[in-house]
Each structure stands twice: as structure tokens, then as C-alpha cells.
Design a protein around this motif. Sequence first.
Motif, PDB file in Angstrom:
ATOM      1  N   LYS A  70       8.126  -8.272  -5.825  1.00 38.66           N
ATOM      2  CA  LYS A  70       6.789  -8.775  -6.154  1.00 38.66           C
ATOM      3  C   LYS A  70       6.652 -10.251  -5.793  1.00 38.66           C
ATOM      4  CE  LYS A  70       5.671  -5.665  -9.955  1.00 38.66           C
ATOM      5  NZ  LYS A  70       5.334  -5.541 -11.369  1.00 38.66           N
ATOM      6  N   ALA A 105       8.355 -11.932  -3.533  1.00 43.47           N
ATOM      7  CA  ALA A 105       8.339 -12.062  -2.071  1.00 43.47           C
ATOM      8  C   ALA A 105       6.949 -11.714  -1.523  1.00 43.47           C
ATOM      9  CB  ALA A 105       9.408 -11.171  -1.447  1.00 43.47           C
ATOM     10  N   GLN A 106       6.348 -10.652  -2.066  1.00 42.42           N
ATOM     11  CA  GLN A 106       5.011 -10.255  -1.618  1.00 42.42           C
ATOM     12  C   GLN A 106       3.976 -11.334  -1.961  1.00 42.42           C
ATOM     13  OE1 GLN A 106       4.085  -7.659   0.346  1.00 42.42           O
ATOM     14  NE2 GLN A 106       2.124  -8.728   0.341  1.00 42.42           N
ATOM     15  N   ARG A 107       4.072 -11.881  -3.151  1.00 48.59           N
ATOM     16  CA  ARG A 107       3.136 -12.939  -3.542  1.00 48.59           C
ATOM     17  C   ARG A 107       3.314 -14.180  -2.674  1.00 48.59           C
ATOM     18  NH1 ARG A 107       2.492 -12.820 -10.128  1.00 48.59           N
ATOM     19  NH2 ARG A 107       1.499 -10.785 -10.207  1.00 48.59           N
ATOM     20  N   GLN A 108       4.554 -14.491  -2.319  1.00 48.28           N
ATOM     21  CA  GLN A 108       4.797 -15.635  -1.446  1.00 48.28           C
ATOM     22  C   GLN A 108       4.179 -15.398  -0.070  1.00 48.28           C
ATOM     23  OE1 GLN A 108       6.282 -18.613  -2.396  1.00 48.28           O
ATOM     24  NE2 GLN A 108       5.369 -19.237  -0.466  1.00 48.28           N
ATOM     25  N   LYS A 109       4.302 -14.170   0.444  1.00 44.98           N
ATOM     26  CA  LYS A 109       3.671 -13.836   1.721  1.00 44.98           C
ATOM     27  C   LYS A 109       2.155 -13.969   1.634  1.00 44.98           C
ATOM     28  CE  LYS A 109       5.643 -10.234   4.084  1.00 44.98           C
ATOM     29  NZ  LYS A 109       6.156  -8.859   4.196  1.00 44.98           N
ATOM     30  N   ASP A 110       1.583 -13.491   0.529  1.00 41.80           N
ATOM     31  CA  ASP A 110       0.138 -13.601   0.334  1.00 41.80           C
ATOM     32  C   ASP A 110      -0.310 -15.059   0.286  1.00 41.80           C
ATOM     33  OD1 ASP A 110       0.067 -10.834   0.222  1.00 41.80           O
ATOM     34  OD2 ASP A 110      -0.142 -10.739  -1.970  1.00 41.80           O
ATOM     35  N   ASP A 126       1.249 -17.640   1.606  1.00 35.89           N
ATOM     36  CA  ASP A 126       1.416 -18.207   2.945  1.00 35.89           C
ATOM     37  C   ASP A 126       0.246 -17.814   3.848  1.00 35.89           C
ATOM     38  OD1 ASP A 126       3.782 -19.367   2.107  1.00 35.89           O
ATOM     39  OD2 ASP A 126       5.065 -17.831   3.028  1.00 35.89           O
ATOM     40  N   ALA A 127      -0.177 -16.548   3.756  1.00 33.56           N
ATOM     41  CA  ALA A 127      -1.307 -16.086   4.563  1.00 33.56           C
ATOM     42  C   ALA A 127      -2.587 -16.829   4.173  1.00 33.56           C
ATOM     43  CB  ALA A 127      -1.489 -14.578   4.402  1.00 33.56           C
ATOM     44  N   LYS A 128      -2.798 -17.052   2.881  1.00 36.34           N
ATOM     45  CA  LYS A 128      -3.984 -17.772   2.418  1.00 36.34           C
ATOM     46  C   LYS A 128      -3.940 -19.234   2.857  1.00 36.34           C
ATOM     47  CE  LYS A 128      -4.909 -14.742  -1.478  1.00 36.34           C
ATOM     48  NZ  LYS A 128      -4.923 -14.577  -2.919  1.00 36.34           N
ATOM     49  N   ARG A 129      -2.751 -19.830   2.812  1.00 36.01           N
ATOM     50  CA  ARG A 129      -2.621 -21.215   3.287  1.00 36.01           C
ATOM     51  C   ARG A 129      -2.962 -21.320   4.768  1.00 36.01           C
ATOM     52  NH1 ARG A 129       2.495 -21.583   0.076  1.00 36.01           N
ATOM     53  NH2 ARG A 129       1.908 -22.669  -1.830  1.00 36.01           N
ATOM     54  N   GLU A 130      -2.470 -20.364   5.533  1.00 35.92           N
ATOM     55  CA  GLU A 130      -2.747 -20.361   6.978  1.00 35.92           C
ATOM     56  C   GLU A 130      -4.238 -20.175   7.226  1.00 35.92           C
ATOM     57  OE1 GLU A 130      -2.381 -20.599  10.998  1.00 35.92           O
ATOM     58  OE2 GLU A 130      -0.990 -21.223   9.443  1.00 35.92           O
TER      59      GLU A 130
END
Length: 111
Positions: free
Chosen positions: A86, A88-93, A95-99
Amino acid sequence: MNPHLAEVQRLLVPESPNLSSPSVEFIPQLYYAIHQLKKDPNSSTASLETATSSIRHRLKQCKAHLAQNNECRELLSSTPAEWDVKLAQRQKDLDAKRELCRQLALQVERL
């Protein structure tokens, strides 16, 4: 810390009146009551009942609090491995929002 889990912690380990250390925790409290019972079985029964009634009361309060809060139950029902996934998934989310925010900021600058 999650406020609902903080409430559970407060119920299980309330602060002592002097605020410098938490009040007696369950295990030492039970060991002491059992030790007293071994020492003098006839007069210690009330002591064991008092020690366990306090613990039972605090556990019932926690159970009632958890029953009212789905988020808390979900948090406590996950294993550490599930939490790693969970997180790791939140970190990916994130990162995507930051990008996305970075790209939007560039587009705004161009306009």
C-alpha cells in the motif's frame, strides 16, 4: 499518527496523573495480580478481579471505538507486507501527482 489509532492507544495506555510516564500497562499489572494471588490466595482474589476488571473495561472501550470506525479496522487488519504494498502504491500515486503538477506549472509558464 492516525487520530483513530491514537484514540485506541489513549484508551489502552492512558497517561498517568504526573504526565511523566504512562500508567501501568496490562502485562505488569496482570503479573503483579497473579503474584499476589500466589502469595496469599485467600485475600488476593479481589485484587486479581480489580486488575482484570480495569483491563476488561479499557479493552471494551477500544472494541467499541474500533466497531465505529471502518478506517481504523482496515488499518489494523492489514499485515506488514500488505502495508509495504500500500505504501509503495501511494508513493507511486504521489510521484505521478507531483509530475502532473510540474507539467501543469510548465504549461502555465508558457501561457
